[in-house]
Design an enzyme around this catalytic site. Sequence first.
Site, PDB file in Angstrom:
ATOM      1  N   LYS A  43      82.662  64.945 -42.846  1.00 51.61           N
ATOM      2  CA  LYS A  43      84.124  64.945 -42.722  1.00 51.61           C
ATOM      3  C   LYS A  43      84.576  63.757 -41.867  1.00 51.61           C
ATOM      4  CE  LYS A  43      83.787  68.287 -38.932  1.00 51.61           C
ATOM      5  NZ  LYS A  43      83.703  69.743 -38.651  1.00 51.61           N
ATOM      6  N   ARG A 141      89.886  80.906 -36.188  1.00 57.48           N
ATOM      7  CA  ARG A 141      90.332  79.676 -36.832  1.00 57.48           C
ATOM      8  C   ARG A 141      90.627  79.935 -38.309  1.00 57.48           C
ATOM      9  NH1 ARG A 141      87.136  73.880 -36.560  1.00 57.48           N
ATOM     10  NH2 ARG A 141      85.716  74.859 -38.054  1.00 57.48           N
ATOM     11  N   HIS A 170      81.598  80.186 -38.667  1.00 56.58           N
ATOM     12  CA  HIS A 170      81.440  79.048 -37.768  1.00 56.58           C
ATOM     13  C   HIS A 170      81.474  79.547 -36.331  1.00 56.58           C
ATOM     14  CE1 HIS A 170      81.385  74.827 -36.833  1.00 56.58           C
ATOM     15  NE2 HIS A 170      82.566  74.813 -36.263  1.00 56.58           N
ATOM     16  N   ARG A 226      74.506  73.629 -41.480  1.00 55.70           N
ATOM     17  CA  ARG A 226      75.531  72.575 -41.649  1.00 55.70           C
ATOM     18  C   ARG A 226      75.456  71.638 -40.447  1.00 55.70           C
ATOM     19  NH1 ARG A 226      78.507  77.321 -41.967  1.00 55.70           N
ATOM     20  NH2 ARG A 226      79.555  76.764 -40.028  1.00 55.70           N
ATOM     21  N   TYR A 270      99.519  43.811 -20.256  1.00 57.72           N
ATOM     22  CA  TYR A 270     100.826  44.442 -20.073  1.00 57.72           C
ATOM     23  C   TYR A 270     100.936  45.078 -18.699  1.00 57.72           C
ATOM     24  CZ  TYR A 270     101.627  44.027 -25.114  1.00 57.72           C
ATOM     25  OH  TYR A 270     101.808  43.556 -26.384  1.00 57.72           O
ATOM     26  N   CYS A 318      95.250  46.699 -25.136  1.00 54.80           N
ATOM     27  CA  CYS A 318      96.388  46.507 -26.035  1.00 54.80           C
ATOM     28  C   CYS A 318      96.074  47.121 -27.401  1.00 54.80           C
ATOM     29  CB  CYS A 318      96.697  45.025 -26.199  1.00 54.80           C
ATOM     30  SG  CYS A 318      96.813  44.118 -24.641  1.00 54.80           S
ATOM     31  N   ASP A 320      95.484  45.683 -30.279  1.00 56.81           N
ATOM     32  CA  ASP A 320      94.490  44.989 -31.096  1.00 56.81           C
ATOM     33  C   ASP A 320      93.521  44.134 -30.293  1.00 56.81           C
ATOM     34  OD1 ASP A 320      96.290  45.739 -33.353  1.00 56.81           O
ATOM     35  OD2 ASP A 320      97.557  44.261 -32.348  1.00 56.81           O
TER      36      ASP A 320
END
Length: 386
Positions: A43, A141, A170, A226, A270, A318, A320
Amino acid sequence: MGQDRCPDTRWAWVEIDKGALRRNTRAFKDLLEPGVRMMAVVKADAYGHGAVQCVKVMRAAGADQFAVATVKEGLELREAGITWPILILSEPPMECVQTLVEHDLMPSVYTQGFALAYGECAAALGKVGKYHLALETGMTRIGVNWKDAVEFRRGIDFHRGLSCAGTFTHFATADVPGDWTFALQFKRFTEAVSAMRGAGIDCGLVHCDNTPATILYPDTHLDMCRVGVGLYGMQPAESTRPHISLDPVMGVRAKVTRVIYPETGAGVSYGLTYTVARQNTQIATIPVGYADGLSRTLSDKMDVLVHGTRCPQVGHICMDQCMFAVDVNTRRAVRPMDEVHYGDVVTILGADGNERITAEEMAKLRGTINYEVTCNFGMRLEKVYV
Ligand SMILES: *Cc1c(COP(=O)(O)O)cnc(C)c1O
């Protein structure tokens, strides 16, 4: 270090070690008795590692089935030509039953309305819709309450378009050795399975273990385990570390895009929250930021590795890019820190020489778990498979 497999478009990348993924998969397969199946959980794009590529490696190393969180994740695997069984770990919206049937994606089931809509659609297309019944045993859940399992199955089993391929639950506390709620969940689960079998109901493959349960509780493996986080070389908790040796699969690296010796007193990033205090300090920039999964909460807390040596990240991270400081005068570790140059490889996650930055270290600094660290790095950085 020699890592220099940078993609063409950006000096920042995620490195996936296929050999480590293969070894981890085999290590889990070796924990299972012959005949017990392994469902590899892929997942969230394989916890950020790239699901399509990971599935191929895991399959070759012994994984039998795969699990995803969403229909879209399942479709991506099918579109890449992956034909092995795929389970969706929760019940998808009713609107997508046709997509499930057409692409042979098994949903988890726990509402009668969904089950019958799915069966109806499968029958109309001349197929049988395989599903796994999810049971609620204490995590609060998803799933049918364990006490209602027989009744639920009786309410849908008349439908010729449905076929139960599995029954699962689970655990909420599998990583806490000896936890009594784990034992309680397991007892409820096995009781529900016995009740169904006693009523002549076929449960398909019965499974409940995630990574920590697979490692800590061999008696609960049942028909299938799993396994998720462990395959990517991360320990789900400190409690499992003594029991299995795992190799981290993900590395995150970048190259220095700019480096200067600022004047003493210069502020960085910043808010100028970091101030260069000493002469002979280099401030180097790398093109990785919080939009790449490098959480802004790590600002001024984390280290990066350059030339096998730790350097502090400085100033706010920042979107990027971010900066780190190199104190050229300081003796760190075994040798004086070399000057850093444009294009030098920087390790954000992974090993460089004898130093290593782990997902656990980052998780601790962020106040989260290793799972989230690698998921986040999967967001935007290009992945390179080595
Ligand atoms: C995510 C998930 C797993 C895998 O958990 P790990 O701790 O990563 O092994 C197994 N089963 C279900 C239902 C899950 O949601």
